[in-house]
Scaffold this active site. Structure first.
Site, PDB file in Angstrom:
ATOM      1  N   LYS A  11       0.822  -1.219   0.000  1.00 15.50           N
ATOM      2  CA  LYS A  11       0.000   0.000   0.000  1.00 15.50           C
ATOM      3  C   LYS A  11       0.860   1.276   0.000  1.00 15.50           C
ATOM      4  O   LYS A  11       2.073   1.220   0.237  1.00 15.50           O
ATOM      5  CB  LYS A  11      -0.941  -0.050   1.213  1.00 15.50           C
ATOM      6  N   TYR A  51     -12.459  -1.938  -3.769  1.00 12.55           N
ATOM      7  CA  TYR A  51     -12.952  -2.107  -2.403  1.00 12.55           C
ATOM      8  C   TYR A  51     -14.483  -1.992  -2.321  1.00 12.55           C
ATOM      9  O   TYR A  51     -15.024  -1.655  -1.267  1.00 12.55           O
ATOM     10  CB  TYR A  51     -12.304  -1.079  -1.471  1.00 12.55           C
ATOM     11  N   PHE A  59     -15.627   3.677   7.060  1.00 12.60           N
ATOM     12  CA  PHE A  59     -14.250   4.027   6.714  1.00 12.60           C
ATOM     13  C   PHE A  59     -13.993   4.022   5.210  1.00 12.60           C
ATOM     14  O   PHE A  59     -12.857   4.217   4.775  1.00 12.60           O
ATOM     15  CB  PHE A  59     -13.267   3.071   7.412  1.00 12.60           C
ATOM     16  N   ARG A  87      -1.724 -13.867   4.351  1.00 15.60           N
ATOM     17  CA  ARG A  87      -2.414 -13.137   5.417  1.00 15.60           C
ATOM     18  C   ARG A  87      -1.701 -13.331   6.757  1.00 15.60           C
ATOM     19  O   ARG A  87      -1.694 -12.429   7.596  1.00 15.60           O
ATOM     20  CB  ARG A  87      -3.890 -13.553   5.471  1.00 15.60           C
ATOM     21  N   THR A  93      -5.537  -7.054  10.575  1.00 12.72           N
ATOM     22  CA  THR A  93      -5.879  -5.805   9.874  1.00 12.72           C
ATOM     23  C   THR A  93      -5.405  -4.584  10.641  1.00 12.72           C
ATOM     24  O   THR A  93      -4.866  -3.636  10.062  1.00 12.72           O
ATOM     25  CB  THR A  93      -7.409  -5.739   9.676  1.00 12.72           C
ATOM     26  N   ARG A 104       2.389  -5.965   9.271  1.00 12.21           N
ATOM     27  CA  ARG A 104       1.613  -4.851   9.833  1.00 12.21           C
ATOM     28  C   ARG A 104       2.117  -4.454  11.218  1.00 12.21           C
ATOM     29  O   ARG A 104       2.130  -3.267  11.560  1.00 12.21           O
ATOM     30  CB  ARG A 104       0.129  -5.204   9.832  1.00 12.21           C
ATOM     31  N   ASN A 114      -2.206   0.445   6.629  1.00 13.96           N
ATOM     32  CA  ASN A 114      -1.695  -0.796   7.218  1.00 13.96           C
ATOM     33  C   ASN A 114      -0.816  -1.624   6.277  1.00 13.96           C
ATOM     34  O   ASN A 114      -0.733  -2.840   6.389  1.00 13.96           O
ATOM     35  CB  ASN A 114      -2.839  -1.617   7.813  1.00 13.96           C
ATOM     36  N   HIS A 117      -2.139  -5.432   1.464  1.00 12.10           N
ATOM     37  CA  HIS A 117      -3.429  -6.078   1.214  1.00 12.10           C
ATOM     38  C   HIS A 117      -3.166  -7.500   0.750  1.00 12.10           C
ATOM     39  O   HIS A 117      -2.202  -7.749   0.030  1.00 12.10           O
ATOM     40  CB  HIS A 117      -4.209  -5.347   0.108  1.00 12.10           C
ATOM     41  N   GLU A 128      -9.551 -10.547  -7.778  1.00 16.75           N
ATOM     42  CA  GLU A 128      -8.577  -9.466  -7.569  1.00 16.75           C
ATOM     43  C   GLU A 128      -7.378  -9.603  -8.508  1.00 16.75           C
ATOM     44  O   GLU A 128      -6.840  -8.597  -8.968  1.00 16.75           O
ATOM     45  CB  GLU A 128      -8.129  -9.449  -6.103  1.00 16.75           C
TER      46      GLU A 128
END
Ligand code: DGI
Length: 142
Positions: A11, A51, A59, A87, A93, A104, A114, A117, A128
């Site tokens: 990100k 998203y 948010f 993950r 998250t 993270r 964070n 993704h 995706e």
């Protein structure tokens, strides 16, 4: 264990923080092979579409504004159990809840920014990956 593919994004905060290499190293150490990669500066409509599942969440606009705040690295990771493994390497998250040693925990501070993704299921991974890459962009490798 099944070989899977998953979509990963480094990100804007992690790109700006010069953490692309550190994050790629963690993927490679975990046995996640990068089989496609590209730098992209998302448009607002691309971020909203990516998203879309969060459209009604409070948010959502903060998330979209963050995701378009600078370029990101998008990559496809391949490996045994890649969706879960990615993950696990990313961590929870919310960085405040992420385990020590995860991306993270180590490289991000807030849930708004964070660092990474990762797709959360085989179905979202397929969608995706197709959002960013065509079949010809994916390079199977050892
Ligand atoms: O799959 P994840 O990225 O771990 O989490 P997700 O799919 O539930 O949410 C997507 C992104 O939306 C997440 O990385 C950061 C943001 N987000 C999720 N929950 C919250 C949030 N942002 C804020 N500010 N507050 C939240 O509760």
């Amino acid at each position: 264990m099944a070989v899977e593919r998953t979509l990963s994004i480094v990100k804007p905060d992690a790109v700006a923080g010069n953490n692309i290499g550190e994050i790629y190293r963690r993927f490679e150490t975990a046995g996640l092979r990068i089989i496609a990669a590209r730098m992209v500066h998302l448009t607002q409509s691309q971020a909203e579409s990516f998203y879309a599942v969060h459209r009604e969440r409070p948010f959502f606009s903060a998330l979209v504004n963050f995701m378009i705040s600078g370029p990101v690295m998008v990559q496809v990771l391949e490996g045994d159990d890649a969706i879960r493994k990615n993950r696990e390497v990313m961590g929870a998250t919310n960085p405040a809840e992420a385990a020590a040693g995860t991306i993270r925990h180590d490289l991000a501070e807030t849930v708004d920014a964070n660092a990474a993704h990762g797709s959360d299921s085989p179905e979202t991974a397929r969608e995706e990956i197709a959002f960013f890459f065509g079949e010809d962009d994916l390079h199977s490798r050892n």
